[in-house]
Design a protein around this motif. Structure first.
Motif, short mmCIF file in Angstrom:
data_model
loop_
_atom_site.label_atom_id
_atom_site.label_comp_id
_atom_site.label_asym_id
_atom_site.label_seq_id
_atom_site.Cartn_x
_atom_site.Cartn_y
_atom_site.Cartn_z
N LEU A 236 -47.69 45.48 12.81
CA LEU A 236 -48.51 46.60 12.34
C LEU A 236 -49.51 46.18 11.27
N HIS A 237 -49.35 44.99 10.70
CA HIS A 237 -50.25 44.49 9.66
C HIS A 237 -50.61 43.05 9.98
N ASN A 238 -51.61 42.52 9.28
CA ASN A 238 -51.97 41.12 9.50
C ASN A 238 -50.95 40.20 8.84
N THR A 366 -53.56 54.57 20.53
CA THR A 366 -54.90 54.85 20.00
C THR A 366 -54.98 54.27 18.59
N PHE A 367 -56.20 54.15 18.09
CA PHE A 367 -56.37 53.64 16.74
C PHE A 367 -55.68 54.54 15.72
N GLU A 368 -55.81 55.85 15.90
CA GLU A 368 -55.21 56.80 14.95
C GLU A 368 -53.69 56.69 14.95
N PHE A 369 -53.09 56.56 16.13
CA PHE A 369 -51.64 56.43 16.23
C PHE A 369 -51.14 55.19 15.50
N LEU A 370 -51.78 54.06 15.74
CA LEU A 370 -51.35 52.80 15.11
C LEU A 370 -51.59 52.82 13.60
N LYS A 371 -52.71 53.36 13.19
CA LYS A 371 -53.01 53.42 11.76
C LYS A 371 -52.02 54.32 11.03
N ASN A 372 -51.62 55.41 11.68
CA ASN A 372 -50.63 56.31 11.06
C ASN A 372 -49.30 55.59 10.84
N LEU A 373 -48.92 54.72 11.76
CA LEU A 373 -47.67 53.97 11.59
C LEU A 373 -47.74 53.06 10.36
N THR A 374 -48.91 52.51 10.09
CA THR A 374 -49.04 51.59 8.95
C THR A 374 -48.99 52.32 7.61
N PHE A 375 -49.20 53.65 7.62
CA PHE A 375 -49.25 54.41 6.37
C PHE A 375 -47.96 55.17 6.06
N ILE A 376 -46.96 55.09 6.91
CA ILE A 376 -45.70 55.81 6.67
C ILE A 376 -45.05 55.29 5.39
N GLU A 377 -44.71 56.19 4.48
CA GLU A 377 -44.13 55.80 3.19
C GLU A 377 -42.73 56.35 2.95
N GLU A 378 -42.13 56.95 3.98
CA GLU A 378 -40.76 57.44 3.87
C GLU A 378 -39.99 57.05 5.13
N SER A 379 -38.79 56.53 4.93
CA SER A 379 -37.92 56.20 6.07
C SER A 379 -36.99 57.37 6.33
N ASN A 398 -40.31 46.48 -4.77
CA ASN A 398 -40.35 46.11 -6.19
C ASN A 398 -40.53 47.34 -7.08
N SER A 399 -39.77 48.39 -6.75
CA SER A 399 -39.73 49.66 -7.50
C SER A 399 -41.01 50.48 -7.37
N MET A 400 -41.92 50.08 -6.50
CA MET A 400 -43.15 50.84 -6.28
C MET A 400 -43.17 51.39 -4.86
N LYS A 401 -43.71 52.59 -4.70
CA LYS A 401 -43.79 53.20 -3.39
C LYS A 401 -44.83 52.48 -2.54
N ARG A 402 -44.41 52.04 -1.37
CA ARG A 402 -45.28 51.28 -0.49
C ARG A 402 -45.04 51.69 0.96
N PRO A 403 -45.95 51.32 1.88
CA PRO A 403 -45.69 51.58 3.31
C PRO A 403 -44.38 50.94 3.74
N CYS A 404 -43.68 51.63 4.64
CA CYS A 404 -42.33 51.20 5.02
C CYS A 404 -42.31 50.04 6.01
N TYR A 405 -43.25 50.07 6.97
CA TYR A 405 -43.05 49.25 8.17
C TYR A 405 -44.10 48.16 8.34
N LEU A 406 -43.60 47.00 8.77
CA LEU A 406 -44.45 45.86 9.09
C LEU A 406 -44.59 45.67 10.59
N PHE A 407 -43.61 46.19 11.35
CA PHE A 407 -43.57 46.05 12.80
C PHE A 407 -43.12 47.38 13.41
N ALA A 408 -43.24 47.48 14.72
CA ALA A 408 -42.82 48.70 15.41
C ALA A 408 -42.33 48.36 16.80
N ARG A 409 -41.45 49.20 17.35
CA ARG A 409 -40.95 49.11 18.71
C ARG A 409 -40.58 50.53 19.16
N LYS A 410 -40.44 50.84 20.43
CA LYS A 410 -40.46 50.01 21.60
C LYS A 410 -41.76 50.27 22.32
#
Length: 429
Positions: A236-238, A366-379, A398-410
């Motif tokens: 989901l990220h470089n 779609t671009f919007e679908f993939l971009k939304n996955l990269t911005f999820i901040e709650e599991s 490191n105690s800071m709120k950050r996007p949750c996911y680096l990869f996705a499936r299925k």
């Protein structure tokens, strides 16, 4: 003169009376000020020193208290000799500073049934970062056909075992002339036998293959993070974002939560007692990212490994227990609860409530679908049972709120073309 003195005395009396009225007004609300001060001090103390019991957690905390109690590495009961030996080893590994590598790398551990359909996408992800990663592939059913040079020669899907042929019995006369049967060892060359390591969904073989991938990748001392992925996973990220996310923190991203339903603690078997108690039993996704210390501890474990191998399996005591969902979450909850993030860095959509997560088709990409996955901040963890609910928690790095996911499936293989088209855009930081 007398008039002046009389005037001064009247002024003095007025001032005294005025002062006495002020003091009387101040005395009345003193108890309110004291009470407010006491409440403020109490709240500040509760914030600085969090509740140490589950009851206090439910009263004073707004967080999900089902995740509050975490057993320590040593319980109140007396440990067996085997437990003591295991805990000593675990503690020594945790207390030993990791060896600093001049070239730290991420080990990408791919668990697949055959060919990796997303190799062209991973080739684009890895390109230009050749000295900062390693690739290991375990194919359980058939030998993969690789299209990327990053994957060629990285298979560990089969194992060669050398066995010696059995000796043959021959008759030989003893000194007294009677026949005596003796075993004459024949010394032929070792005979190689190829053993295929099949992986069956829900069986303990899944855990064995995870350990085998860890063992092979630990042979490279530069591998500092160990990332388990499936053949349906996509980035989901470089690469730079992923590398910094994993390398610049000191926790393992191992999914772990309490599920009191039939597919959580309902799978627990009392045969795991006393080493694994019911209140320590946890659940989580198998897709982990693990630091080197934790990977070594997994290799060192034999006690809890055997417990889950023997007593967490399908059709055990009328229950279906799946060790790949329970072994590592429970194990690390017991030995190093503060060393894991209690979440995975791989997104999986369980919102449909089925046995398997949602799988994405080409029309979903779609671009919007993939971009939304990269911005999820709650599991979100979903509990099982009639009162199924989602437990949401912010993702901290490191105690800071950050996007949750680096990869996705299925993702189905048919999504490859659209993923490649959008890759450069949706992976932009």
């Amino acid at each position: 003169m007398k008039a002046t003195r009389a005037w001064q005395r009247r002024i003095k009396d007025i001032l005294l009376m005025s002062g006495s009225r002020q003091r009387s007004r101040l005395k009345r609300p003193v108890w309110i000020i004291v009470l407010v001060t006491f409440v403020i001090i109490f709240l500040i103390t509760a914030f600085l020193y969090p509740p140490t019991t589950s009851a206090a957690c439910y009263i004073f905390s707004s967080r999900d208290c089902t995740l509050f109690n975490k057993p320590s590495i040593f319980t109140a009961r007396e440990l067996s000799d085997e437990e003591t030996r295991s805990h000593v080893v675990f503690r020594e590994i945790l207390n030993t500073p990791p060896i600093q590598s001049k070239n730290p790398k991420i080990a990408f551990l791919f668990l697949t049934s055959g060919t990796l359909h997303f190799e062209p996408l991973w080739d684009k992800f890895f390109r230009g970062h050749e000295d900062r990663f390693s690739v290991y592939v375990h194919a359980s059913r058939e030998k993969p056909v690789h299209t990327s040079h990053y994957f060629i020669g990285r298979d560990i899907h089969r194992e060669t075992v050398l066995k010696r042929k059995e000796g043959k019995k021959k008759k030989k006369l003893s000194k007294d002339g009677r026949a005596r049967a003796i075993l004459v060892l024949m010394m032929p060359p070792f005979v190689p036998q190829i053993l295929m390591n099949s992986v069956v969904w829900g069986k303990f073989s899944m855990v064995d293959i995870e350990r085998r991938l860890l063992a092979r990748s630990l042979l490279d001392p530069d591998n500092q993070q160990f990332l388990l992925l499936s053949d349906s996973c996509v980035p989901l990220h470089n690469f730079d974002y992923v590398y910094n996310y994993l390398m610049l923190t000191n926790v393992s991203f191992i999914d772990c939560f309490v599920d009191l339903g039939p597919h959580g603690t309902g799978r627990y078997s009392e045969r795991m007692m006393p080493e694994v108690e019911k209140n320590a039993f946890r659940k989580g996704s198998q897709w982990f990212s693990m630091k080197r210390q934790h990977a070594i501890i997994v290799m060192a474990d034999n006690l809890y490994y055997r417990k889950f191998k023997n007593y967490c399996k399908p059709h055990m005591d009328g229950r279906n227990c799946y060790s790949d969902e329970h072994y590592l979450p429970t194990f690390f909850n017991m030995i190093d609860p503060s060393g894991v993030a209690n979440r995975s860095v791989t997104y999986v959509d369980w919102s449909e409530g089925k046995w398997h997560p949602r799988a994405f088709r080409a029309q979903d990409i779609t671009f919007e679908f993939l971009k939304n996955l990269t911005f999820i901040e709650e599991s979100i963890h979903f509990t099982s049972g009639p009162k199924r609910r989602g437990i949401s928690r912010p993702c901290l790095w490191n105690s800071m709120k950050r996007p949750c996911y680096l990869f996705a499936r299925k993702f189905y293989p048919e999504t490859l073309h659209r993923l490649i088209i959008h890759f450069s855009n949706y992976t932009t930081i």
